[in-house]
Design an enzyme around this catalytic site. Sequence first.
Site, PDB file in Angstrom:
ATOM      1  N   CYS A 100       0.832  -1.192   0.000  1.00 43.65           N
ATOM      2  CA  CYS A 100       0.000   0.000   0.000  1.00 43.65           C
ATOM      3  C   CYS A 100       0.878   1.257   0.000  1.00 43.65           C
ATOM      4  O   CYS A 100       1.741   1.422   0.863  1.00 43.65           O
ATOM      5  CB  CYS A 100      -0.879  -0.020   1.236  1.00 43.65           C
ATOM      6  SG  CYS A 100      -1.836   1.452   1.380  1.00 43.65           S
ATOM      7  N   ASN A 203      -0.810  -8.869 -10.129  1.00 39.79           N
ATOM      8  CA  ASN A 203      -1.785  -7.801  -9.873  1.00 39.79           C
ATOM      9  C   ASN A 203      -1.347  -6.516 -10.573  1.00 39.79           C
ATOM     10  O   ASN A 203      -0.159  -6.250 -10.691  1.00 39.79           O
ATOM     11  CB  ASN A 203      -1.894  -7.592  -8.345  1.00 39.79           C
ATOM     12  CG  ASN A 203      -2.671  -6.342  -7.964  1.00 39.79           C
ATOM     13  OD1 ASN A 203      -2.151  -5.458  -7.294  1.00 39.79           O
ATOM     14  ND2 ASN A 203      -3.909  -6.247  -8.390  1.00 39.79           N
ATOM     15  N   GLY A 227      -8.388  -5.307  -8.717  1.00 34.90           N
ATOM     16  CA  GLY A 227      -8.861  -4.305  -7.770  1.00 34.90           C
ATOM     17  C   GLY A 227      -9.843  -3.355  -8.417  1.00 34.90           C
ATOM     18  O   GLY A 227     -11.056  -3.595  -8.459  1.00 34.90           O
TER      19      GLY A 227
HETATM   20  C1  FMN Z   1      -9.115   2.514  -3.137  1.00 30.70           C
HETATM   21  C2  FMN Z   1      -7.962   1.568  -3.020  1.00 30.70           C
HETATM   22  C3  FMN Z   1      -7.617   1.047  -1.776  1.00 30.70           C
HETATM   23  C4  FMN Z   1      -6.552   0.143  -1.652  1.00 30.70           C
HETATM   24  N1  FMN Z   1      -6.281  -0.384  -0.424  1.00 30.70           N
HETATM   25  C5  FMN Z   1      -5.312  -1.324  -0.317  1.00 30.70           C
HETATM   26  C6  FMN Z   1      -5.086  -1.980   0.932  1.00 30.70           C
HETATM   27  O1  FMN Z   1      -5.752  -1.733   1.941  1.00 30.70           O
HETATM   28  N2  FMN Z   1      -4.104  -2.919   0.968  1.00 30.70           N
HETATM   29  C7  FMN Z   1      -3.338  -3.238  -0.134  1.00 30.70           C
HETATM   30  O2  FMN Z   1      -2.464  -4.106  -0.052  1.00 30.70           O
HETATM   31  N3  FMN Z   1      -3.551  -2.633  -1.328  1.00 30.70           N
HETATM   32  C8  FMN Z   1      -4.525  -1.720  -1.437  1.00 30.70           C
HETATM   33  N4  FMN Z   1      -4.785  -1.166  -2.659  1.00 30.70           N
HETATM   34  C9  FMN Z   1      -4.042  -1.647  -3.838  1.00 30.70           C
HETATM   35  C10 FMN Z   1      -4.805  -2.753  -4.571  1.00 30.70           C
HETATM   36  O3  FMN Z   1      -4.919  -3.907  -3.751  1.00 30.70           O
HETATM   37  C11 FMN Z   1      -4.108  -3.162  -5.882  1.00 30.70           C
HETATM   38  O4  FMN Z   1      -2.823  -3.641  -5.584  1.00 30.70           O
HETATM   39  C12 FMN Z   1      -3.981  -1.990  -6.852  1.00 30.70           C
HETATM   40  O5  FMN Z   1      -5.184  -1.261  -6.939  1.00 30.70           O
HETATM   41  C13 FMN Z   1      -3.574  -2.494  -8.257  1.00 30.70           C
HETATM   42  O6  FMN Z   1      -4.531  -3.382  -8.773  1.00 30.70           O
HETATM   43  P1  FMN Z   1      -5.654  -2.895  -9.857  1.00 30.70           P
HETATM   44  O7  FMN Z   1      -4.908  -2.256 -10.981  1.00 30.70           O
HETATM   45  O8  FMN Z   1      -6.345  -4.169 -10.257  1.00 30.70           O
HETATM   46  O9  FMN Z   1      -6.534  -1.914  -9.152  1.00 30.70           O
HETATM   47  C14 FMN Z   1      -5.814  -0.244  -2.794  1.00 30.70           C
HETATM   48  C15 FMN Z   1      -6.167   0.281  -4.048  1.00 30.70           C
HETATM   49  C16 FMN Z   1      -7.227   1.169  -4.167  1.00 30.70           C
HETATM   50  C17 FMN Z   1      -7.590   1.708  -5.538  1.00 30.70           C
END
Ligand code: FMN
Length: 354
Positions: A100, A203, A227
Amino acid sequence: MHIGHIRLANRLFAAPMAGVTDRPFRQLCKRLGAGYAVSEMVTSRRDLWNSLKTSRRANHAGEVDPIAVQIAGTDALMMAQAAAFNIDRGAQIIDINMGCPAKKVCNKWAGSALMQDEPLALAIIEAVVAACAPHNVPVTLKMRTGWCHAERNAVRIARAAEGAGVAMVAVHGRTREQGYRGLAEYDTVAAVKSALRIPVVANGDIDSPEKARSVLAATGADAIMIGRAAQGRPWIFREIAHFLDTGEHLPAPEVAQAKRWLLEHLHDHYGLYGWDDAGAGVRSARKHIGWAVRALPGGEAFRSRMNQIETCETQVRAVTDWFDELADTHHLLPATSAAANDACIEDEPFEKLA
Ligand SMILES: Cc1cc2nc3c(=O)[nH]c(=O)nc-3n(C[C@H](O)[C@H](O)[C@H](O)COP(=O)(O)O)c2cc1C
Protein backbone atom coordinates in the site's frame (compact mmCIF):
# COMPACT_ATOMS: atom_id res chain seq x y z
CA MET A 1 -4.95 -23.39 -6.44
CA HIS A 2 -4.04 -23.66 -2.75
CA ILE A 3 -2.85 -21.23 -0.11
CA GLY A 4 -1.10 -23.52 2.34
CA HIS A 5 -3.64 -26.25 3.11
CA ILE A 6 -6.60 -24.12 1.95
CA ARG A 7 -8.05 -24.94 -1.44
CA LEU A 8 -9.54 -22.06 -3.45
CA ALA A 9 -12.45 -22.23 -5.87
CA ASN A 10 -10.44 -20.65 -8.69
CA ARG A 11 -7.48 -18.40 -9.47
CA LEU A 12 -9.36 -15.09 -9.63
CA PHE A 13 -8.75 -12.87 -6.61
CA ALA A 14 -10.37 -9.62 -5.48
CA ALA A 15 -7.61 -7.25 -4.33
CA PRO A 16 -7.74 -5.67 -0.88
CA MET A 17 -8.92 -2.06 -1.18
CA ALA A 18 -9.37 0.09 1.91
CA GLY A 19 -12.79 1.71 1.90
CA VAL A 20 -14.01 -0.66 -0.81
CA THR A 21 -13.53 -4.37 -0.10
CA ASP A 22 -15.58 -4.53 3.05
CA ARG A 23 -17.50 -7.73 3.79
CA PRO A 24 -20.55 -6.89 1.62
CA PHE A 25 -18.36 -6.12 -1.40
CA ARG A 26 -16.20 -9.22 -0.88
CA GLN A 27 -19.34 -11.35 -0.66
CA LEU A 28 -20.61 -9.89 -3.89
CA CYS A 29 -17.30 -10.55 -5.67
CA LYS A 30 -17.29 -14.13 -4.40
CA ARG A 31 -20.86 -14.65 -5.58
CA LEU A 32 -19.94 -13.28 -8.99
CA GLY A 33 -16.92 -15.47 -9.62
CA ALA A 34 -14.00 -14.45 -7.41
CA GLY A 35 -12.41 -17.49 -5.80
CA TYR A 36 -10.78 -15.38 -3.12
CA ALA A 37 -11.13 -11.91 -1.63
CA VAL A 38 -8.89 -10.21 0.91
CA SER A 39 -10.22 -7.82 3.55
CA GLU A 40 -9.36 -4.15 3.77
CA MET A 41 -6.26 -3.69 5.86
CA VAL A 42 -6.68 -3.85 9.61
CA THR A 43 -4.25 -1.80 11.64
CA SER A 44 -1.81 -3.49 14.00
CA ARG A 45 -2.42 -0.70 16.52
CA ARG A 46 -4.14 -2.28 19.49
CA ASP A 47 -5.56 1.08 20.64
CA LEU A 48 -7.65 1.19 17.45
CA TRP A 49 -9.02 -2.37 17.57
CA ASN A 50 -12.15 -1.29 19.40
CA SER A 51 -12.82 1.58 17.01
CA LEU A 52 -15.93 1.30 14.90
CA LYS A 53 -13.84 1.19 11.73
CA THR A 54 -11.67 -1.72 12.86
CA SER A 55 -14.53 -3.66 14.39
CA ARG A 56 -16.41 -3.39 11.09
CA ARG A 57 -13.30 -4.55 9.22
CA ALA A 58 -12.91 -7.49 11.59
CA ASN A 59 -16.55 -8.53 11.20
CA HIS A 60 -16.81 -11.65 9.04
CA ALA A 61 -20.32 -12.75 9.94
CA GLY A 62 -21.66 -15.01 7.21
CA GLU A 63 -18.63 -14.55 4.97
CA VAL A 64 -17.88 -17.33 2.50
CA ASP A 65 -14.63 -19.18 3.24
CA PRO A 66 -11.77 -18.63 3.19
CA ILE A 67 -11.69 -15.52 5.33
CA ALA A 68 -8.50 -13.62 4.55
CA VAL A 69 -7.56 -10.57 6.60
CA GLN A 70 -4.84 -8.13 5.68
CA ILE A 71 -2.86 -6.54 8.48
CA ALA A 72 -0.70 -3.42 8.26
CA GLY A 73 1.91 -2.09 10.63
CA THR A 74 5.56 -1.48 11.35
CA ASP A 75 6.37 -3.38 14.48
CA ALA A 76 6.94 -7.14 14.45
CA LEU A 77 5.40 -7.82 17.86
CA MET A 78 2.34 -5.67 17.16
CA MET A 79 1.87 -7.36 13.80
CA ALA A 80 2.06 -10.79 15.46
CA GLN A 81 -0.56 -9.66 17.99
CA ALA A 82 -2.74 -8.29 15.20
CA ALA A 83 -2.55 -11.66 13.45
CA ALA A 84 -3.66 -13.44 16.63
CA PHE A 85 -6.47 -10.88 17.20
CA ASN A 86 -7.84 -11.48 13.71
CA ILE A 87 -7.50 -15.26 13.93
CA ASP A 88 -9.62 -15.06 17.10
CA ARG A 89 -12.23 -13.23 15.03
CA GLY A 90 -12.34 -15.80 12.26
CA ALA A 91 -9.40 -15.11 9.93
CA GLN A 92 -8.29 -18.29 8.17
CA ILE A 93 -5.49 -16.60 6.22
CA ILE A 94 -3.40 -13.60 7.29
CA ASP A 95 -2.05 -11.27 4.60
CA ILE A 96 0.76 -8.82 5.32
CA ASN A 97 0.43 -5.46 3.60
CA MET A 98 3.66 -4.51 1.89
CA GLY A 99 1.97 -2.99 -1.12
CA CYS A 100 0.00 0.00 0.00
CA PRO A 101 1.49 3.37 -1.01
CA ALA A 102 -0.89 5.59 0.98
CA LYS A 103 0.91 8.36 2.85
CA LYS A 104 -1.07 7.72 5.98
CA VAL A 105 0.40 4.23 6.05
CA CYS A 106 3.84 4.94 4.64
CA ASN A 107 4.61 7.87 6.89
CA LYS A 108 4.42 5.34 9.66
CA TRP A 109 6.80 3.17 7.67
CA ALA A 110 4.24 0.51 6.89
CA GLY A 111 2.73 -0.74 3.63
CA SER A 112 5.08 -0.60 0.66
CA ALA A 113 7.55 1.53 2.63
CA LEU A 114 8.59 -1.69 4.36
CA MET A 115 10.18 -2.81 1.10
CA GLN A 116 12.88 -0.24 1.75
CA ASP A 117 13.89 -1.87 5.02
CA GLU A 118 14.38 -5.54 4.22
CA PRO A 119 15.55 -6.62 7.72
CA LEU A 120 12.44 -5.06 9.29
CA ALA A 121 10.22 -6.56 6.59
CA LEU A 122 11.67 -9.99 7.29
CA ALA A 123 11.37 -9.57 11.07
CA ILE A 124 7.67 -8.76 10.63
CA ILE A 125 7.13 -11.73 8.33
CA GLU A 126 8.86 -14.12 10.75
CA ALA A 127 6.89 -12.83 13.73
CA VAL A 128 3.55 -13.11 11.92
CA VAL A 129 4.35 -16.61 10.62
CA ALA A 130 5.30 -17.68 14.15
CA ALA A 131 2.02 -16.28 15.54
CA CYS A 132 -0.07 -18.02 12.87
CA ALA A 133 1.67 -21.41 12.79
CA PRO A 134 0.12 -22.81 16.02
CA HIS A 135 -3.33 -22.07 14.54
CA ASN A 136 -2.44 -23.66 11.19
CA VAL A 137 -3.22 -20.31 9.52
CA PRO A 138 -1.22 -19.61 6.34
CA VAL A 139 0.45 -16.22 5.94
CA THR A 140 0.58 -14.40 2.61
CA LEU A 141 2.38 -11.27 1.48
CA LYS A 142 1.17 -8.48 -0.78
CA MET A 143 3.94 -6.36 -2.21
CA ARG A 144 4.97 -4.06 -5.04
CA THR A 145 7.90 -4.59 -7.42
CA GLY A 146 10.10 -2.47 -5.17
CA TRP A 147 10.55 0.87 -3.57
CA CYS A 148 11.59 2.74 -6.70
CA HIS A 149 12.62 1.90 -10.25
CA ALA A 150 16.29 1.46 -9.33
CA GLU A 151 15.43 -0.63 -6.27
CA ARG A 152 13.11 -3.32 -7.53
CA ASN A 153 13.81 -5.82 -4.78
CA ALA A 154 10.62 -7.87 -5.03
CA VAL A 155 12.48 -11.08 -5.93
CA ARG A 156 14.82 -10.79 -2.93
CA ILE A 157 12.00 -10.07 -0.47
CA ALA A 158 9.77 -12.77 -1.94
CA ARG A 159 12.55 -15.37 -1.66
CA ALA A 160 13.19 -14.40 1.96
CA ALA A 161 9.45 -14.55 2.66
CA GLU A 162 9.19 -18.03 1.17
CA GLY A 163 12.16 -19.10 3.30
CA ALA A 164 10.37 -17.73 6.37
CA GLY A 165 7.26 -19.81 5.69
CA VAL A 166 4.99 -17.49 3.70
CA ALA A 167 2.47 -19.50 1.68
CA MET A 168 1.74 -17.14 -1.22
CA VAL A 169 2.96 -13.82 -2.60
CA ALA A 170 0.93 -11.28 -4.60
CA VAL A 171 2.85 -8.67 -6.59
CA HIS A 172 1.41 -5.40 -7.90
CA GLY A 173 3.50 -4.54 -10.96
CA ARG A 174 4.38 -1.01 -9.85
CA THR A 175 6.96 0.46 -7.50
CA ARG A 176 6.00 2.42 -4.41
CA GLU A 177 7.37 5.55 -6.11
CA GLN A 178 4.93 5.12 -9.01
CA GLY A 179 1.84 5.17 -6.81
CA TYR A 180 -0.83 4.41 -9.42
CA ARG A 181 0.89 6.26 -12.26
CA GLY A 182 2.17 4.69 -15.44
CA LEU A 183 1.46 1.13 -16.39
CA ALA A 184 1.94 -1.99 -14.34
CA GLU A 185 4.87 -4.08 -15.61
CA TYR A 186 4.80 -7.83 -15.41
CA ASP A 187 8.47 -8.78 -15.98
CA THR A 188 9.21 -8.42 -12.27
CA VAL A 189 6.12 -10.48 -11.44
CA ALA A 190 7.40 -13.16 -13.83
CA ALA A 191 10.83 -13.02 -12.16
CA VAL A 192 9.23 -13.51 -8.73
CA LYS A 193 7.22 -16.43 -10.09
CA SER A 194 10.29 -18.16 -11.49
CA ALA A 195 12.22 -17.64 -8.25
CA LEU A 196 9.60 -19.22 -5.93
CA ARG A 197 7.95 -22.57 -5.36
CA ILE A 198 4.92 -21.14 -3.50
CA PRO A 199 2.03 -19.66 -5.54
CA VAL A 200 2.53 -16.18 -6.99
CA VAL A 201 -0.32 -13.84 -7.88
CA ALA A 202 -0.08 -11.13 -10.55
CA ASN A 203 -1.79 -7.80 -9.87
CA GLY A 204 -2.09 -4.43 -11.57
CA ASP A 205 -4.23 -2.98 -14.36
CA ILE A 206 -6.10 -6.20 -15.15
CA ASP A 207 -9.40 -4.90 -16.46
CA SER A 208 -10.66 -7.33 -19.10
CA PRO A 209 -10.75 -11.05 -19.90
CA GLU A 210 -8.09 -10.58 -22.61
CA LYS A 211 -5.80 -8.74 -20.22
CA ALA A 212 -6.29 -11.49 -17.63
CA ARG A 213 -5.25 -14.14 -20.13
CA SER A 214 -2.24 -12.16 -21.34
CA VAL A 215 -1.00 -11.41 -17.81
CA LEU A 216 -1.31 -15.07 -16.83
CA ALA A 217 0.64 -16.04 -19.95
CA ALA A 218 3.30 -13.33 -19.55
CA THR A 219 3.99 -14.02 -15.88
CA GLY A 220 3.27 -17.74 -15.46
CA ALA A 221 1.47 -16.61 -12.28
CA ASP A 222 -0.76 -19.06 -10.46
CA ALA A 223 -3.56 -16.52 -10.09
CA ILE A 224 -4.53 -12.95 -10.89
CA MET A 225 -5.79 -10.27 -8.53
CA ILE A 226 -8.19 -7.53 -9.62
CA GLY A 227 -8.86 -4.31 -7.77
CA ARG A 228 -10.18 -1.17 -9.42
CA ALA A 229 -11.76 -2.89 -12.41
CA ALA A 230 -14.15 -4.69 -10.04
CA GLN A 231 -15.48 -1.42 -8.64
CA GLY A 232 -19.00 -1.12 -10.01
CA ARG A 233 -18.39 -4.20 -12.13
CA PRO A 234 -17.99 -7.12 -9.74
CA TRP A 235 -19.19 -9.54 -12.41
CA ILE A 236 -15.79 -9.09 -14.11
CA PHE A 237 -14.70 -12.23 -12.23
CA ARG A 238 -17.23 -14.47 -13.93
CA GLU A 239 -16.59 -12.77 -17.27
CA ILE A 240 -12.90 -13.64 -16.92
CA ALA A 241 -13.59 -17.16 -15.63
CA HIS A 242 -15.82 -17.84 -18.63
CA PHE A 243 -13.30 -16.43 -21.09
CA LEU A 244 -10.39 -18.40 -19.60
CA ASP A 245 -12.47 -21.60 -19.74
CA THR A 246 -14.02 -21.20 -23.19
CA GLY A 247 -12.20 -18.44 -25.08
CA GLU A 248 -15.59 -16.75 -25.50
CA HIS A 249 -17.16 -13.68 -23.95
CA LEU A 250 -20.24 -13.79 -21.75
CA PRO A 251 -22.94 -11.37 -22.87
CA ALA A 252 -23.21 -8.20 -20.76
CA PRO A 253 -25.49 -8.67 -17.73
CA GLU A 254 -29.15 -7.78 -18.13
CA VAL A 255 -29.98 -4.33 -16.77
CA ALA A 256 -32.55 -5.96 -14.46
CA GLN A 257 -29.89 -8.36 -13.16
CA ALA A 258 -27.36 -5.58 -12.57
CA LYS A 259 -30.06 -3.73 -10.63
CA ARG A 260 -30.76 -6.78 -8.45
CA TRP A 261 -27.06 -7.26 -7.69
CA LEU A 262 -26.67 -3.62 -6.74
CA LEU A 263 -29.78 -3.62 -4.54
CA GLU A 264 -28.66 -6.80 -2.78
CA HIS A 265 -25.26 -5.22 -2.25
CA LEU A 266 -26.89 -2.07 -0.83
CA HIS A 267 -29.00 -4.06 1.64
CA ASP A 268 -25.91 -5.91 2.83
CA HIS A 269 -24.01 -2.63 2.99
CA TYR A 270 -26.65 -0.91 5.13
CA GLY A 271 -26.70 -4.03 7.31
CA LEU A 272 -23.03 -3.45 8.15
CA TYR A 273 -22.95 0.37 8.29
CA GLY A 274 -26.45 1.13 9.50
CA TRP A 275 -29.85 2.02 8.05
CA ASP A 276 -30.21 5.14 10.15
CA ASP A 277 -30.90 8.44 8.41
CA ALA A 278 -27.80 10.48 7.61
CA GLY A 279 -25.76 7.57 8.90
CA ALA A 280 -22.63 5.96 7.50
CA GLY A 281 -24.62 3.48 5.41
CA VAL A 282 -26.23 5.92 3.03
CA ARG A 283 -23.07 7.96 2.61
CA SER A 284 -20.61 5.12 2.08
CA ALA A 285 -22.99 3.43 -0.38
CA ARG A 286 -22.73 6.43 -2.71
CA LYS A 287 -19.35 5.47 -4.08
CA HIS A 288 -20.52 1.95 -4.99
CA ILE A 289 -23.60 3.35 -6.73
CA GLY A 290 -21.44 5.94 -8.48
CA TRP A 291 -19.08 3.26 -9.81
CA ALA A 292 -22.01 1.16 -10.96
CA VAL A 293 -23.68 3.91 -12.99
CA ARG A 294 -21.01 6.40 -13.91
CA ALA A 295 -20.01 4.93 -17.26
CA LEU A 296 -23.63 4.22 -18.27
CA PRO A 297 -25.82 6.63 -20.26
CA GLY A 298 -27.06 9.35 -17.93
CA GLY A 299 -25.02 7.87 -15.08
CA GLU A 300 -22.97 10.96 -14.37
CA ALA A 301 -26.06 13.11 -13.79
CA PHE A 302 -27.60 10.41 -11.60
CA ARG A 303 -24.42 10.23 -9.57
CA SER A 304 -24.61 13.94 -8.73
CA ARG A 305 -28.27 13.59 -7.80
CA MET A 306 -27.45 10.58 -5.63
CA ASN A 307 -25.04 12.62 -3.54
CA GLN A 308 -27.94 14.76 -2.32
CA ILE A 309 -29.91 11.79 -0.99
CA GLU A 310 -29.74 11.35 2.77
CA THR A 311 -31.70 8.21 3.60
CA CYS A 312 -31.19 4.57 2.68
CA GLU A 313 -34.84 4.11 1.66
CA THR A 314 -34.71 7.06 -0.75
CA GLN A 315 -31.39 5.82 -2.10
CA VAL A 316 -32.86 2.37 -2.80
CA ARG A 317 -35.90 3.94 -4.48
CA ALA A 318 -33.74 6.20 -6.66
CA VAL A 319 -31.48 3.32 -7.75
CA THR A 320 -34.50 1.14 -8.53
CA ASP A 321 -36.19 3.87 -10.59
CA TRP A 322 -32.98 4.73 -12.44
CA PHE A 323 -32.29 1.14 -13.49
CA ASP A 324 -35.96 0.56 -14.38
CA GLU A 325 -35.79 3.57 -16.68
CA LEU A 326 -32.58 2.27 -18.25
CA ALA A 327 -34.26 -1.12 -18.74
CA ASP A 328 -36.97 0.60 -20.86
CA THR A 329 -34.35 1.31 -23.51
CA HIS A 330 -31.71 -1.39 -22.88
CA HIS A 331 -32.19 -5.08 -22.16
CA LEU A 332 -28.47 -5.66 -21.56
CA LEU A 333 -26.13 -3.23 -19.83
CA PRO A 334 -24.81 -1.01 -22.62
CA ALA A 335 -21.12 -1.35 -23.38
CA THR A 336 -19.11 1.28 -21.52
CA SER A 337 -16.28 3.07 -23.21
CA ALA A 338 -12.77 2.33 -21.98
CA ALA A 339 -12.26 6.06 -21.47
CA ALA A 340 -15.26 6.27 -19.14
CA ASN A 341 -14.01 3.30 -17.16
CA ASP A 342 -10.53 4.78 -16.95
CA ALA A 343 -12.02 7.96 -15.56
CA CYS A 344 -13.71 5.90 -12.85
CA ILE A 345 -10.42 4.29 -11.98
CA GLU A 346 -8.17 7.33 -12.06
CA ASP A 347 -9.90 9.76 -9.75
CA GLU A 348 -10.46 7.63 -6.67
CA PRO A 349 -9.16 9.38 -3.58
CA PHE A 350 -7.17 6.36 -2.48
CA GLU A 351 -5.03 8.19 0.04
CA LYS A 352 -8.11 9.45 1.84
CA LEU A 353 -9.67 6.01 1.90
CA ALA A 354 -6.64 4.16 3.17
C1 FMN B 1 -9.11 2.51 -3.14
C2 FMN B 1 -7.96 1.57 -3.02
C3 FMN B 1 -7.62 1.05 -1.78
C4 FMN B 1 -6.55 0.14 -1.65
N1 FMN B 1 -6.28 -0.38 -0.42
C5 FMN B 1 -5.31 -1.32 -0.32
C6 FMN B 1 -5.09 -1.98 0.93
O1 FMN B 1 -5.75 -1.73 1.94
N2 FMN B 1 -4.10 -2.92 0.97
C7 FMN B 1 -3.34 -3.24 -0.13
O2 FMN B 1 -2.46 -4.11 -0.05
N3 FMN B 1 -3.55 -2.63 -1.33
C8 FMN B 1 -4.52 -1.72 -1.44
N4 FMN B 1 -4.79 -1.17 -2.66
C9 FMN B 1 -4.04 -1.65 -3.84
C10 FMN B 1 -4.80 -2.75 -4.57
O3 FMN B 1 -4.92 -3.91 -3.75
C11 FMN B 1 -4.11 -3.16 -5.88
O4 FMN B 1 -2.82 -3.64 -5.58
C12 FMN B 1 -3.98 -1.99 -6.85
O5 FMN B 1 -5.18 -1.26 -6.94
C13 FMN B 1 -3.57 -2.49 -8.26
O6 FMN B 1 -4.53 -3.38 -8.77
P1 FMN B 1 -5.65 -2.90 -9.86
O7 FMN B 1 -4.91 -2.26 -10.98
O8 FMN B 1 -6.35 -4.17 -10.26
O9 FMN B 1 -6.53 -1.91 -9.15
C14 FMN B 1 -5.81 -0.24 -2.79
C15 FMN B 1 -6.17 0.28 -4.05
C16 FMN B 1 -7.23 1.17 -4.17
C17 FMN B 1 -7.59 1.71 -5.54
